[in-house]
Design an enzyme around this catalytic site. Sequence first.
Site, PDB file in Angstrom:
ATOM      1  N   GLY A   1       3.517   1.850 -11.121  1.00  0.00           N
ATOM      2  CA  GLY A   1       2.886   2.185  -9.852  1.00  0.00           C
ATOM      3  C   GLY A   1       1.465   2.658 -10.060  1.00  0.00           C
ATOM      4  O   GLY A   1       0.544   2.251  -9.348  1.00  0.00           O
TER       5      GLY A   1
ATOM      6  N   SER B   1       3.459  -1.077  -5.223  1.00  0.00           N
ATOM      7  CA  SER B   1       4.132  -0.675  -6.468  1.00  0.00           C
ATOM      8  C   SER B   1       5.179  -1.697  -6.901  1.00  0.00           C
ATOM      9  O   SER B   1       5.746  -2.407  -6.075  1.00  0.00           O
ATOM     10  CB  SER B   1       4.816   0.686  -6.281  1.00  0.00           C
ATOM     11  OG  SER B   1       3.903   1.641  -5.832  1.00  0.00           O
TER      12      SER B   1
ATOM     13  N   GLU C   1       1.204   8.036  -2.905  1.00  0.00           N
ATOM     14  CA  GLU C   1      -0.219   7.708  -2.663  1.00  0.00           C
ATOM     15  C   GLU C   1      -1.072   7.971  -3.903  1.00  0.00           C
ATOM     16  O   GLU C   1      -2.226   8.370  -3.795  1.00  0.00           O
ATOM     17  CB  GLU C   1      -0.772   8.491  -1.461  1.00  0.00           C
ATOM     18  CG  GLU C   1       0.005   8.357  -0.182  1.00  0.00           C
ATOM     19  CD  GLU C   1      -0.213   7.032   0.546  1.00  0.00           C
ATOM     20  OE1 GLU C   1       0.743   6.557   1.176  1.00  0.00           O
ATOM     21  OE2 GLU C   1      -1.309   6.482   0.484  1.00  0.00           O
TER      22      GLU C   1
END
Length: 266
Positions: A18, A13, A249
Amino acid sequence: MLGGELLGAYCLSEPAGGSDAAALTTRAVRDGDTYVIDGTKAWITHAHDADFFNVFARTGGPGPGGISCLLVDANTPGIVPQAPERTMGLHASPISQIAFDGVRVPADRLVGEEGTGFGIAMRALDSGRLGIAACAVGLAQAALDYAVGYAREREQFGTPIIDFQGLGFMLADMATQISAARALTLHAARLRDRGRPYSTEAAKAKLFATDMAMKVTTDAVQVLGGYGYVADHPVERYMREAKVLQIVEGTNQIQRLVISRSLSKS
Ligand SMILES: Cc1cc2nc3c(=O)[nH]c(=O)nc-3n(C[C@H](O)[C@H](O)[C@H](O)COP(=O)(O)OP(=O)(O)OC[C@H]3O[C@@H](n4cnc5c(N)ncnc54)[C@H](O)[C@@H]3O)c2cc1C
């Protein structure tokens, strides 16, 4: 690493994004038998404590095909972890930005081939999603166990509150949702163990289990009433920890993107 002596960190990220990881701008430029890395990574877990970093950086043109993965020793000159972020939860796992300023890495620290880094990053996330789903199931189970224990002891109107149907049904729903999330998580994990494709199932498990954990931990606070809102009991912390599982995630919107893309392909 397997002996628990070395800690790694995963640097994908960046401050500008991100979710759209393929647009990352950190560069690694080949210079003789080294790569020179410049850029800033964001939200890096273990930024201050890691022994090495898996850094995803652009060695080629735009898009996923221009990204490579480099293994970087943490004591390499030019790596500057910034002040830890002040987070809502996960206080035992500090995160921070890392500036890479002319960081020179031997060329043999390239993982895989040039241009294959994005695939490496995505495969790591597939696996990580199973871990996050398991965290969510465990967190929700802890919240349920605590709420049930409390509801058996706490009396109102001369009756243990668990015997009020409104509360008992809430606990029943929590228990059911946890069982469903556990089953989805184990299903995806078993596919992985068997070497079968599991990317979509991992996304489903992560999505369902973390949304479930948010709901279950919020309901656990409700079961405790005012006592749920104070730090004397752990459920307010469980609720704060659940929130981040919907974000890391790949956010749960991105999980839906992964699942819907698999549907449009089949
Ligand atoms: C505690 C913590 C630890 C972390 N650890 C790491 C780490 O170790 N290494 C690392 O590389 N990263 C790490 N991250 C970063 C994490 O992976 C990102 O925060 C996450 O991927 C979201 O990116 P973003 O914050 O830039 O949000 P953005 O990408 O800006 O998204 C903002 C919002 O827009 C939504 N959105 C974006 N794109 C779409 C779309 N196409 N469709 C629908 N909605 C969309 C998102 O779901 C989100 O709700 C960590 C984050 C946190 C909070």
